[in-house]
Scaffold this active site. Structure first.
Site, PDB file in Angstrom:
ATOM      1  N   ASP A 254       0.933  -1.038  -0.059  1.00 27.84           N
ATOM      2  CA  ASP A 254       0.024   0.089   0.069  1.00 27.84           C
ATOM      3  C   ASP A 254       0.794   1.305   0.011  1.00 27.84           C
ATOM      4  OD1 ASP A 254      -2.123   1.693   0.038  1.00 27.84           O
ATOM      5  OD2 ASP A 254      -3.120   0.589   1.478  1.00 27.84           O
TER       6      ASP A 254
HETATM    7  C1  BGC Z   1      -4.961   3.000  -0.134  1.00 29.09           C
HETATM    8  C2  BGC Z   1      -5.252   2.242  -1.331  1.00 29.09           C
HETATM    9  C3  BGC Z   1      -5.032   2.746  -2.650  1.00 29.09           C
HETATM   10  C4  BGC Z   1      -3.709   3.557  -2.685  1.00 29.09           C
HETATM   11  C5  BGC Z   1      -3.618   4.428  -3.966  1.00 29.09           C
HETATM   12  C6  BGC Z   1      -3.875   3.899  -0.347  1.00 29.09           C
HETATM   13  O1  BGC Z   1      -3.802   5.037   0.809  1.00 29.09           O
HETATM   14  O2  BGC Z   1      -4.931   2.556   0.837  1.00 29.09           O
HETATM   15  O3  BGC Z   1      -6.210   1.537  -1.068  1.00 29.09           O
HETATM   16  O4  BGC Z   1      -5.099   1.932  -3.686  1.00 29.09           O
HETATM   17  O5  BGC Z   1      -3.719   4.487  -1.742  1.00 29.09           O
HETATM   18  O6  BGC Z   1      -4.227   5.240  -4.162  1.00 29.09           O
END
Ligand code: BGC
Length: 696
Positions: A254
């Site tokens: 993540d």
């Molecule tokens: C989120 C993810 C997301 C990523 C990219 C993160 O903060 O938890 O679900 O895909 O950002 O935007």
């Protein structure tokens, strides 16, 4: 150096076992090996992190992870997310995951996934950062709207359908692995969780997405599980995902705080750091040069990526052009999904459907009636070309025939109450918005109070006091507690965040052009006291086996609306439950047939649900578990025999002492009905003990 000595031998073994050795000899694996063999160490390490920057640079819409151009290995181009392509202007905005979970219809979820995959590929992307398949352990979770519900079987079925749809054209990325069910402390919280609960409740849907759905990639979560960050969690990534499940795809972190180390992450199997190299890139290169990270491990990570690039033809033109983005076909799928996922929770005196006949007067009340409300402001946010609001949907549906008074306020004055009193029916559109719930940091975060705001509750009560025929259309991403307003209204339609075509879907349902057929994918409790604790301040929390319907069932509580519940404009009878066998052994698939009849006067769909029980189990089990369901559409008077298949191995529990799934010798009661609390048909299934058994 010490680390290298400790890890070298076991890792070599793991890499050999987990990275496609079963396919050795296949053309694909040969091509992968040939390509990886030609790459320099720099080229390999460069593929293990994003290079777009923390925030996407102006003009870029997709997160980039380099390939190797000279070898024809394409880059990854990623986009969020769960309700449509976030960064692509005009991409279709679908109902949120929770609404789609409420459809109990994997068929339409497959088409939603396929549409998103097409749009992504047409926009030049190839990895969709979706689906979100974290367990909704508690409805206070700010990202409740993104996932499909509180039940592991329902989550699994929807996840598999979505992943398979996306992967017709692009790669899916089930997230966030694992136990990511709190927003406000997500970067730091450590979730203590016992092995059985982990395997049975929090991981099974990932396993289904990976093994059955063949998901090419998985995103690790921010939080820790049992003391180790998910992005470097040896047990989650190395032992379970890549070990036990034999996952041959890749794991990406993540964003930003999802990677916490160089050695821990690389050694434990994190293949890509996103969105930039903080711990990978140069530090990883040095760790390899110093001998702290074995190069075969780098090769393994790169092989996983190249394998999926080739397997899914990412090196070939997609043949799709931008005309698919926000196309009529995709908008029609979004509308259908919104219809299928709306849940009729109350319909006293058959207040719905509304009469669209000439001379009717309908008051449409509330700020949200004409406000685009498609979900939170976090990473799942989208940029649709337009949003059909409920008011627009209603006005277009009735044309000139019906007078529509729009009262665009949440606080009513005496003139408003007079207008409401004069209407033949009142539709109050209210609920939650991105200000109430969403992703942490970039959105509103967790929602500790499950009630509507006092202002919105007063709005409903005032409208209902002025006109007995008051219908509430409720928006929101999860469970809402009803306070004392529910008895005051005649009808309640839960539409969640229904996507950009939501207004049309709502009008279809209000006027009976379509018949509600959604079922709750989560329990709607009467209050927080019916739920397990939710703590988004403490940095150590424990998840046990019970939440949602399993929790209220165990406690003998009566929720406001139970899991699996939803009404229709017609009535159904179900009877004649027949099982293909009454005794079974491991590996059997038992077929349960039941006759479903539409006994009312409107065409409609019913969701037949099958739950299993475990009387006399040696381990603590749920009172009953959803194990199968099927949605069937019937004309008035029509009967159909529907079949629900139950793979017997799905009754197994995870035996921690043996590290294996085990079937107990039990006489299971099998219950069939139309919600977790309406199960009129029963039979028994005697199962012979067997261990280990393999389970999806
Ligand atoms: C989120 C993810 C997301 C990523 C990219 C993160 O903060 O938890 O679900 O895909 O950002 O935007």
């Amino acid at each position: 150096m010490i680390l290298r000595r400790l890890f070298w031998v076991p890792l070599a073994v793991i890499i050999a076992c987990s990275s496609g050795s079963s396919n050795v000899g296949s053309d694909l694996e040969r091509r992968v090996d040939e390509l990886v063999a030609q790459m320099t160490l720099d080229e390999k390490v460069a593929q293990m992190s994003g290079d777009s920057g923390v925030f996407l640079p102006e003009g870029d819409t997709l997160w980039n992870v380099p390939g190797v151009e000279r070898l024809g290995v394409p880059p990854f181009k990623m986009a969020d997310g769960p309700r449509g392509l976030g960064p692509i202007q005009g991409a279709t905005t679908f109902p949120v995951g929770m609404a789609r979970g409420a459809s109990w219809e994997p068929g339409i979820e497959n088409r939603v996934g396929a549409a998103m995959g097409r749009e992504l590929r047409a926009a030049g992307g190839n990895i969709l950062l979706a689906p979100t398949i974290n367990m909704l352990r508690h409805p206070s979770w700010g990202r409740s709207q993104e996932t499909y519900g509180e039940d592991v079987h329902l989550l699994s079925r929807m996840a598999v359908a979505f992943v398979q749809g996306v992967q017709e054209n692009a790669l899916a990325n089930p997230k966030h692995y694992a136990a990511n069910s709190i927003e406000d402390t997500r970067f730091e919280v450590d979730v203590t969780i016992d092995e059985r609960t982990l395997r049975e409740i929090y991981l099974k849907q990932f396993r289904a997405a990976v093994l059955e759905g063949q998901a090419a990639s998985v995103m690790s979560a921010y939080n820790s599980v049992n003391g180790q960050f998910c992005g470097e969690n040896e047990h989650l990534i190395r032992d379970i995902l890549k070990g036990d499940w034999g996952f041959d795809g890749f794991v990406l972190s993540d964003w930003i705080f999802g990677t916490q180390s160089t050695l821990g992450s690389a050694l434990n199997g994190l293949d890509i750091e996103m969105p930039i190299a903080r711990f990978y890139g140069e530090p990883l290169l040095m760790a390899v040069q110093d001998g702290d990270v074995p190069e075969p491990l780098i090769d393994d990570a790169v092989r996983r990526m190249v394998r999926k690039k080739l397997q899914y033809g990412l090196d070939q033109p997609s043949g799709l052009d931008e005309s698919v983005i926000g196309s009529d076909e995709h908008l029609a799928i979004a509308r259908e999904a919104a219809v299928e996922g709306s849940v009729l929770l109350k319909n006293a005196s058959n207040a719905l459907p509304l009469d669209a006949g000439a001379g009717q007067r309908i008051a449409v009340v509330g700020l949200l009636a004409d406000t685009p409300n498609t979900g939170d402001d976090g990473s799942s946010d989208t940029m649709p070309a337009f949003v059909v609001t409920p008011l627009q949907g209603i006005e277009e549906a009735v044309g000139e025939a019906v007078v529509v008074d729009h009262i665009a306020k949440d606080v009513l004055d005496s003139d408003d109450l007079v207008a409401i009193g004069a209407a033949d029916a009142v539709v109050v559109v209210t609920g939650l918005t991105a200000e109430d719930e969403g992703e942490g940091l970039i959105g509103a975060g967790d929602r500790l109070d499950l009630d509507l705001s006092p202002e919105r509750e007063t709005l409903i009560r005032d409208a209902a006091a002025a006109n007995p025929r008051t219908i509430v259309v409720l928006e929101g991403g999860g469970a809402i507690t009803m306070g004392d307003w529910l008895p005051e209204v005649e009808a309640l339609l839960m539409v969640w965040y229904p996507g950009q075509m939501g207004g049309y879907a709502i009008a279809d349902l209000l006027f009976g052009v379509a018949n509600p057929s959604g079922k709750l994918p989560i329990t709607f409790p009467t209050g927080l006291d019916q739920l397990p604790p939710f703590d988004n301040v403490l940095l150590d929390v424990t998840y046990d086996y019970f939440h949602g319907y399993r929790y209220v069932d165990r406690n003998g509580a009566t929720p406001e609306f139970p899991f699996g519940f939803g009404l229709s404009y017609t009535t159904f009878s179900i009877d004649n439950l027949q099982a293909s066998q009454s005794t079974a052994v491991a590996g059997d698939v038992v077929r349960f047939n039941v006759d479903v009849t539409n006994t009312g006067s409107a065409a409609g769909a019913e969701v037949v649900q099958l739950y299993a029980t475990y009387p006399g189990s040696a381990v603590e089990r749920s009172e009953r578990d959803l194990k199968g369901f099927v949605k069937v559409m019937l004309e008035p008077g029509e009967s159909q025999t529907v079949e629900i298949s139950l793979p017997v191995n799905d009754l197994a529990y995870y035996d921690v002492a043996e590290s294996a799934w085990a079937l107990e010798a039990l006489e299971h009661a099998i219950h069939v009905g139309t919600s977790s609390r309406d199960l009129p048909l029963s039979t028994t299934l005697s199962v012979a003990a067997q261990a280990p058994v393999s389970v999806y």
